[in-house]
Design a protein around this motif. Structure first.
Motif, mmCIF file in Angstrom:
data_model
loop_
_atom_site.group_PDB
_atom_site.id
_atom_site.type_symbol
_atom_site.label_atom_id
_atom_site.label_comp_id
_atom_site.label_asym_id
_atom_site.label_seq_id
_atom_site.Cartn_x
_atom_site.Cartn_y
_atom_site.Cartn_z
ATOM 1 N N ILE A 137 0.885 -1.166 0.000
ATOM 2 C CA ILE A 137 0.000 0.000 0.000
ATOM 3 C C ILE A 137 0.916 1.206 0.000
ATOM 4 O O ILE A 137 1.755 1.351 0.892
ATOM 5 N N LEU A 138 0.791 2.067 -1.000
ATOM 6 C CA LEU A 138 1.603 3.273 -1.103
ATOM 7 C C LEU A 138 0.692 4.475 -0.913
ATOM 8 O O LEU A 138 -0.371 4.555 -1.526
ATOM 9 N N GLU A 139 1.127 5.406 -0.051
ATOM 10 C CA GLU A 139 0.347 6.612 0.218
ATOM 11 C C GLU A 139 1.263 7.824 0.218
ATOM 12 O O GLU A 139 2.379 7.762 0.739
ATOM 13 N N ASP A 140 0.792 8.906 -0.375
ATOM 14 C CA ASP A 140 1.488 10.195 -0.336
ATOM 15 C C ASP A 140 0.416 11.268 -0.419
ATOM 16 O O ASP A 140 -0.162 11.496 -1.486
ATOM 17 N N GLY A 141 0.116 11.888 0.715
ATOM 18 C CA GLY A 141 -0.987 12.840 0.766
ATOM 19 C C GLY A 141 -2.292 12.110 0.472
ATOM 20 O O GLY A 141 -2.569 11.062 1.038
ATOM 21 N N ALA A 142 -3.064 12.638 -0.477
ATOM 22 C CA ALA A 142 -4.340 12.015 -0.835
ATOM 23 C C ALA A 142 -4.168 10.856 -1.820
ATOM 24 O O ALA A 142 -5.105 10.101 -2.063
ATOM 25 N N ALA A 143 -2.975 10.717 -2.374
ATOM 26 C CA ALA A 143 -2.715 9.640 -3.339
ATOM 27 C C ALA A 143 -2.541 8.318 -2.599
ATOM 28 O O ALA A 143 -1.814 8.246 -1.599
ATOM 29 N N ARG A 144 -3.221 7.284 -3.110
ATOM 30 C CA ARG A 144 -3.135 5.971 -2.458
ATOM 31 C C ARG A 144 -3.372 4.884 -3.487
ATOM 32 O O ARG A 144 -4.257 4.998 -4.333
ATOM 33 N N GLY A 145 -2.584 3.819 -3.400
ATOM 34 C CA GLY A 145 -2.768 2.681 -4.287
ATOM 35 C C GLY A 145 -2.237 1.423 -3.642
ATOM 36 O O GLY A 145 -1.398 1.483 -2.732
ATOM 37 N N GLN A 157 10.078 -7.377 -11.177
ATOM 38 C CA GLN A 157 11.202 -6.563 -10.711
ATOM 39 C C GLN A 157 10.709 -5.502 -9.719
ATOM 40 O O GLN A 157 9.776 -4.753 -10.027
ATOM 41 N N PRO A 158 11.323 -5.408 -8.531
ATOM 42 C CA PRO A 158 10.851 -4.446 -7.525
ATOM 43 C C PRO A 158 10.720 -3.015 -8.042
ATOM 44 O O PRO A 158 9.744 -2.334 -7.747
ATOM 45 N N ARG A 159 11.675 -2.552 -8.850
ATOM 46 C CA ARG A 159 11.613 -1.174 -9.349
ATOM 47 C C ARG A 159 10.380 -0.979 -10.251
ATOM 48 O O ARG A 159 9.661 0.020 -10.131
ATOM 49 N N ASP A 160 10.118 -1.938 -11.135
ATOM 50 C CA ASP A 160 8.933 -1.850 -12.008
ATOM 51 C C ASP A 160 7.651 -1.925 -11.185
ATOM 52 O O ASP A 160 6.692 -1.185 -11.438
ATOM 53 N N PHE A 161 7.621 -2.823 -10.216
ATOM 54 C CA PHE A 161 6.458 -2.977 -9.339
ATOM 55 C C PHE A 161 6.141 -1.643 -8.657
ATOM 56 O O PHE A 161 5.001 -1.172 -8.675
ATOM 57 N N LEU A 162 7.165 -1.017 -8.076
ATOM 58 C CA LEU A 162 6.973 0.243 -7.365
ATOM 59 C C LEU A 162 6.569 1.367 -8.315
ATOM 60 O O LEU A 162 5.681 2.171 -7.997
ATOM 61 N N ARG A 163 7.179 1.457 -9.488
ATOM 62 C CA ARG A 163 6.829 2.503 -10.458
ATOM 63 C C ARG A 163 5.360 2.383 -10.881
ATOM 64 O O ARG A 163 4.638 3.378 -10.959
ATOM 65 N N HIS A 164 4.911 1.165 -11.160
ATOM 66 C CA HIS A 164 3.515 0.958 -11.556
ATOM 67 C C HIS A 164 2.561 1.216 -10.392
ATOM 68 O O HIS A 164 1.442 1.704 -10.598
ATOM 69 N N LEU A 165 2.985 0.887 -9.185
ATOM 70 C CA LEU A 165 2.148 1.169 -8.019
ATOM 71 C C LEU A 165 1.984 2.678 -7.838
ATOM 72 O O LEU A 165 0.879 3.158 -7.532
ATOM 73 N N LYS A 166 3.031 3.429 -8.047
ATOM 74 C CA LYS A 166 2.915 4.895 -7.970
ATOM 75 C C LYS A 166 1.906 5.400 -9.000
ATOM 76 O O LYS A 166 1.073 6.262 -8.694
ATOM 77 N N GLN A 167 1.978 4.860 -10.215
ATOM 78 C CA GLN A 167 1.019 5.265 -11.249
ATOM 79 C C GLN A 167 -0.405 4.921 -10.835
ATOM 80 O O GLN A 167 -1.322 5.716 -11.040
ATOM 81 N N LYS A 168 -0.588 3.742 -10.268
ATOM 82 C CA LYS A 168 -1.930 3.353 -9.830
ATOM 83 C C LYS A 168 -2.452 4.326 -8.773
ATOM 84 O O LYS A 168 -3.647 4.609 -8.717
ATOM 85 N N TRP A 176 8.964 10.864 -5.909
ATOM 86 C CA TRP A 176 9.469 10.491 -4.584
ATOM 87 C C TRP A 176 9.367 11.704 -3.681
ATOM 88 O O TRP A 176 9.593 12.838 -4.116
ATOM 89 N N SER A 177 8.982 11.488 -2.447
ATOM 90 C CA SER A 177 8.962 12.555 -1.452
ATOM 91 C C SER A 177 9.233 11.939 -0.086
ATOM 92 O O SER A 177 9.100 10.729 0.095
ATOM 93 N N ASP A 178 9.572 12.784 0.858
ATOM 94 C CA ASP A 178 9.824 12.316 2.223
ATOM 95 C C ASP A 178 8.527 11.940 2.938
ATOM 96 O O ASP A 178 8.568 11.396 4.037
ATOM 97 N N LYS A 179 7.395 12.226 2.301
ATOM 98 C CA LYS A 179 6.104 11.938 2.935
ATOM 99 C C LYS A 179 5.494 10.615 2.476
ATOM 100 O O LYS A 179 4.442 10.223 2.952
ATOM 101 N N ILE A 180 6.143 9.938 1.543
ATOM 102 C CA ILE A 180 5.613 8.648 1.067
ATOM 103 C C ILE A 180 5.605 7.650 2.220
ATOM 104 O O ILE A 180 6.591 7.530 2.962
ATOM 105 N N ARG A 181 4.475 6.974 2.352
ATOM 106 C CA ARG A 181 4.355 5.889 3.336
ATOM 107 C C ARG A 181 4.037 4.610 2.577
ATOM 108 O O ARG A 181 3.217 4.612 1.645
ATOM 109 N N VAL A 182 4.658 3.521 2.981
ATOM 110 C CA VAL A 182 4.416 2.228 2.358
ATOM 111 C C VAL A 182 4.209 1.190 3.457
ATOM 112 O O VAL A 182 4.967 1.158 4.434
ATOM 113 N N SER A 183 3.171 0.398 3.294
ATOM 114 C CA SER A 183 2.893 -0.713 4.211
ATOM 115 C C SER A 183 2.869 -1.993 3.402
ATOM 116 O O SER A 183 2.554 -1.976 2.207
ATOM 117 N N ARG A 184 3.179 -3.091 4.072
ATOM 118 C CA ARG A 184 3.134 -4.389 3.404
ATOM 119 C C ARG A 184 2.107 -5.277 4.079
ATOM 120 O O ARG A 184 1.814 -5.124 5.261
#
Length: 197
Positions: A137-145, A157-168, A176-184
């Motif tokens: 679960i990726l969150e940055d402000g109101a953005a969440r996916g 590939q982890p980098r591709d997974f994360l890039r697509h998750l950001k798009q979602k 990238w920001s210091d406010k990004i939160r990620v949970s597993r």
């Protein structure tokens, strides 16, 4: 490390949930709503609060996927409501037609509670996520996916997974920001095909 649950579902409980998911979709075709269920009519494990995603495929292609990231109701209710929603309310697809029902394959993913990850940079995050196992679960402000662990099959590939998750989440793939939160979280996933239903 989260597990899909403190107690895994046995094959009978998995079959029950898959059958109820299918019945809820069939009921939705005729009645326009999920099948009504009383959690107390089912084994205690299915009546406990639980979070689940229901994913629908036709000929291997995604046809709908809806779920909850946190427990909000008994697992059996979560499954029947999310099955209905995946078939008729996923905004990415038109409502399921009766002609599609025979080709529909249902998969259920029961989620563990999400666990926040501690990281100092994107590179640090990429080192600690576990491909094939982690749902994120990726969150940055109101953005969440979120991506279920099954998404690793198409984005290994982890980098591709994360890039697509950001798009979602509605962010740029390079964001990238210091406010990004990620949970597993982890899932206990099962399908009609696996159980030969």
């Amino acid at each position: 490390m989260p597990s899909a649950d403190s107690e895994s579902l046995d094959p009978s409980q998995r079959r029950t949930l898959l059958a109820l998911a299918r019945r809820s979709i069939e009921h939705g075709l005729s009645e326009g709503r999920p099948i009504p269920v009383d959690p107390f009519d089912y084994p205690a494990r299915l009546a406990e609060e639980g979070a689940a995603f229901v994913t629908l495929h036709i000929a291997g292609a995604l046809r709908g996927c809806i779920g909850h990231l946190q427990s909000v109701q008994p697992l059996v209710l979560d499954v029947v409501e999310n099955a209905f929603a995946a078939a008729f309310r996923d905004p990415r697809f038109p409502p399921l037609a009766e002609a599609e029902l025979a080709e529909l394959e249902i998969e259920i993913s029961v989620l563990s509670p999400a666990e926040p990850l501690a990281f100092t940079s994107e590179e640090d995050l990429l080192r600690i996520i576990e491909p094939g196992r982690d749902g994120l679960i990726l969150e940055d402000g109101a953005a969440r996916g979120t991506f279920l662990p099954s998404v690793w099959e198409s984005l290994p590939q982890p980098r591709d997974f994360l890039r697509h998750l950001k798009q979602k989440a509605g962010l740029s793939p390079s964001h990238w920001s210091d406010k990004i939160r990620v949970s597993r979280y982890r899932t206990e996933a099962f399908s009609e095909r696996e159980l030969e239903i």
